[in-house]
Scaffold this active site. Structure first.
Site, short mmCIF file in Angstrom:
data_model
loop_
_atom_site.label_atom_id
_atom_site.label_comp_id
_atom_site.label_asym_id
_atom_site.label_seq_id
_atom_site.Cartn_x
_atom_site.Cartn_y
_atom_site.Cartn_z
N TYR A 58 1.99 5.08 8.67
CA TYR A 58 1.18 5.02 7.45
C TYR A 58 -0.17 5.67 7.69
O TYR A 58 -0.62 6.51 6.89
CB TYR A 58 1.01 3.56 7.02
CG TYR A 58 0.18 3.40 5.76
CD1 TYR A 58 0.76 3.56 4.51
CD2 TYR A 58 -1.19 3.12 5.83
CE1 TYR A 58 0.00 3.44 3.36
CE2 TYR A 58 -1.95 2.99 4.68
CZ TYR A 58 -1.35 3.15 3.45
OH TYR A 58 -2.11 3.03 2.30
N SER A 112 -6.30 6.39 2.17
CA SER A 112 -6.52 5.04 2.66
C SER A 112 -7.62 5.06 3.72
O SER A 112 -7.84 6.09 4.37
CB SER A 112 -5.23 4.48 3.27
OG SER A 112 -5.49 3.30 4.01
#
Length: 224
Positions: free
Chosen positions: A147, A134
């Site tokens: 995350y 990501s």
């Protein structure tokens, strides 16, 4: 090819399963919900090219059972795509709940480790491993918490693994798909118009090109 994909019941994972199966490849996939995978299998005409099993990738025993299931049916793997992941909370480190932190790291980072560790012995020389990363794992992303940390871990894990598997000509990529029309993206940005984002199918097309072209191992972004 014989392809293993985690998190194949929705989003990018589902798009990948559909693309690989429709191109004639054998696919073994998992999800926490086996029922959702059964529905996908039925949508694809109950094809014998798709095999599936319920799995919690962050549980080492469940992960090992899934890879054993895939090995029994496909013998060896040309491609492994670690796609399964969860968002957790968008919260400051100071206020981040410990139990949510542990769960996100368990699934997003430990899960990739377990699946990859158990799959390596059955990876074909010259194969490809893709770990979904990501933009939050590329540079500091305040309030993305566990995350972001898990995706920083994926970036490092992928680079390390690429060096260890170089002698087998197995390419390893940390792949950042960029903003994509998925449930996770909607959860992270509830006020964003999803129609402004690229669909998961476009990401799946790029990943299949990546598998076929096999550029040098590394970190890859897809922002189109």
């Amino acid at each position: 090819m014989r392809v293993v994909i985690t998190g194949g019941s929705r989003g990018i994972g589902k798009a990948l399963v559909e693309k690989f199966v429709k191109e004639g490849h054998m696919v073994c996939t998992c999800s926490r919900s086996e029922e959702s995978l059964k529905t996908l299998w039925e949508e694809l005409g109950r094809t014998d090219r798709l095999m599936f099993k319920g799995c919690d990738v962050g549980n080492r025993f469940s992960a090992k059972e899934f890879i054993s299931f895939c090995k029994d049916r496909m013998q060896e793997f040309h491609v492994l795509i670690n796609n399964a992941g969860i968002l957790g909370l968008r919260q400051s480190i100071e206020n981040y709940p410990e139990d949510v932190w542990e769960e996100v790291i368990r699934v997003n980072l430990n899960g990739v480790f377990y699946i990859t560790k158990y799959a390596i012995p059955f990876m074909k020389d010259g194969g490809v491993i893709i770990n979904l990363s990501s933009g939050a794992g590329k540079k500091p992303a305040p309030y993305w918490g566990a995350y972001a940390v898990s995706k920083f871990g994926i970036e490092g894990f992928s680079l390390l693994l690429a060096e260890e598997l170089k002698h087998r000509d197995i390419r390893v990529y940390a792949f950042n798909p960029g903003a994509t029309r998925t449930k996770m993206r909607a959860d992270a940005y509830p006020y964003e118009d999803p129609n402004t984002l690229k669909p998961p199918e476009k990401v799946a097309d790029f990943i299949i090109k990546l598998v076929n072209l096999r550029p040098p191992s590394g970190s890859i972004d897809f922002y189109e």
